[in-house]
Structures are given as structure tokens and as C-alpha cells.
Design an enzyme around this catalytic site. Structure first.
Site, PDB file in Angstrom:
ATOM      1  N   ASP A   9     -84.304  61.616  28.464  1.00  0.00           N
ATOM      2  CA  ASP A   9     -85.240  60.777  28.490  1.00  0.00           C
ATOM      3  C   ASP A   9     -86.466  60.890  29.416  1.00  0.00           C
ATOM      4  OD1 ASP A   9     -85.803  58.177  27.917  1.00  0.00           O
ATOM      5  OD2 ASP A   9     -84.877  57.055  29.852  1.00  0.00           O
ATOM      6  N   GLY A  10     -87.544  60.263  29.127  1.00  0.00           N
ATOM      7  CA  GLY A  10     -88.790  60.450  29.588  1.00  0.00           C
ATOM      8  C   GLY A  10     -89.207  58.793  30.045  1.00  0.00           C
ATOM      9  N   GLU A  53     -90.882  62.407  26.991  1.00  0.00           N
ATOM     10  CA  GLU A  53     -89.665  62.564  25.912  1.00  0.00           C
ATOM     11  C   GLU A  53     -89.561  63.963  25.556  1.00  0.00           C
ATOM     12  OE1 GLU A  53     -87.418  60.129  25.871  1.00  0.00           O
ATOM     13  OE2 GLU A  53     -88.360  58.501  26.212  1.00  0.00           O
ATOM     14  N   ASP A  75     -83.499  58.271  23.273  1.00  0.00           N
ATOM     15  CA  ASP A  75     -84.019  57.021  23.028  1.00  0.00           C
ATOM     16  C   ASP A  75     -85.383  56.862  22.717  1.00  0.00           C
ATOM     17  OD1 ASP A  75     -85.372  57.263  25.318  1.00  0.00           O
ATOM     18  OD2 ASP A  75     -84.460  55.697  26.179  1.00  0.00           O
ATOM     19  N   HIS A 129     -81.552  51.867  27.207  1.00  0.00           N
ATOM     20  CA  HIS A 129     -81.044  50.701  28.131  1.00  0.00           C
ATOM     21  C   HIS A 129     -79.830  49.995  27.503  1.00  0.00           C
ATOM     22  CE1 HIS A 129     -84.478  51.736  30.301  1.00  0.00           C
ATOM     23  NE2 HIS A 129     -85.231  51.329  29.201  1.00  0.00           N
ATOM     24  N   ASP A 139     -82.223  58.090  32.073  1.00  0.00           N
ATOM     25  CA  ASP A 139     -83.335  57.185  32.441  1.00  0.00           C
ATOM     26  C   ASP A 139     -83.421  57.071  34.123  1.00  0.00           C
ATOM     27  OD1 ASP A 139     -85.270  55.181  31.608  1.00  0.00           O
ATOM     28  OD2 ASP A 139     -83.707  53.592  31.977  1.00  0.00           O
TER      29      ASP A 139
END
Length: 162
Positions: A9-10, A53, A75, A129, A139
């Protein structure tokens, strides 16, 4: 060939002037079936979300020493669709152009392709999320990396803005 799961995740914190960060978790099963995890995270001061990302995936792949079968959970539709919808193939055929415009983040796409070479990589999209618990952990890593200082500048991005 080892099987590896890479959760990525970024986060650019909705501000292209930073702070931003990425998180990646490598999960590897050994011969006895025991799971080993390694967490990677880093903060950047000047960047965008898509670059974060990409850097998360690159960081995880570059950490692998020998060829592996890697499943990347992200994501980011930007990252996953580039491969699953064959955007990357079309960009390469068109010399990294999308219509009349150059493809953004070419420097990182090329670095990612290089990092993928020795591995068999599959990309899976998970809803941010509400998605994969491993991605949720990434995240949090990305957010904490963005909150920590001093941050590191994304030098490539700096040069491309001049």
C-alpha cells in the site's frame, strides 16, 4: 520455487507535496509450512499516491533473493490493472505513450518490470480499507512512514517536475 505473498500500500496523504509513505509486507512459507513475515516501510516528502503504490511493490520484489512465485495484493487499481488489463504491454508497444501523451511514472514502471524479471508474479486487487487484512496492515505502515521524519525525497519525481 518459493511461494511469497506481498501485501502493498502507498499513501501520499492526499497531498502531492507530501508527506507520503509506502508499506509492504512479505510473507514467505518455509519448507516446514511456517510463515515468515518481513515488513518494509519508508516515508517520502515529495510524491504522489500512484508513485507510492509502485514503490511499495518494487520494494517487496527487490527484497527477494531467489526466484519466487509472488502474489501481490494491492488496493491500487492503477498497479493491478496495468498488468491484468495489459496496459503495460500496450505502453511498451507504443514506446511508453498513452495516446499523444507520455505515460506517467515510466521510471518506476521500468524499475518494476526489472524487479519482476526473475519471478512469476500475479497481481490481485483488494478493496482498500475494507479488504484484505494484510493490506490493512500495509496501509498502517504507509501512514506511519508518512508521519515519521525526517522524510526522504523522491529524487526521480523531483527531477521529472523540472
Amino acid at each position: 520455487m518459493d511461494q511469497v505473498i506481498l501485501y502493498t500500500d502507498g499513501s501520499a496523504r492526499a497531498n502531492p507535496e507530501g508527506p507520503g509513505g509506502y508499506g509492504a509486507i512479505l510473507a514467505v512459507k518455509d519448507a516446514a509450512g511456517k510463515l515468515h513475515e518481513k515488513e518494509l516501510s519508508r516515508g517520502y516528502r515529495v510524491t504522489t499516491n500512484n508513485r507510492m503504490e509502485l514503490m511499495a511493490v518494487i520494494a517487496g520484489l527487490e527484497e527477494l533473493i531467489r526466484p519466487c512465485e509472488v502474489t501481490v495484493y494491492s488496493d491500487s487499481q492503477y498497479v493491478v490493472r496495468a498488468f491484468n488489463d495489459h496496459w503495460i504491454d500496450n505502453w511498451q508497444k507504443k514506446n511508453w505513450k498513452r495516446g499523444k501523451d507520455p505515460v506517467k511514472n515510466v521510471d518506476l514502471w521500468k524499475r518494476l518490470l526489472e524487479a519482476m524479471k526473475p519471478h512469476k508474479v500475479t497481481f490481485c486487487w483488494v478493496r482498500g480499507h475494507n479488504g484484505h487484512p494484510g493490506n490493512e496492515r500495509c496501509d498502517k505502515l504507509a501512514t506511519s512512514a508518512a508521519d515519521e521524519g525526517p522524510w526522504i525525497k523522491d529524487e526521480v519525481y523531483e527531477k521529472s517536475r523540472v
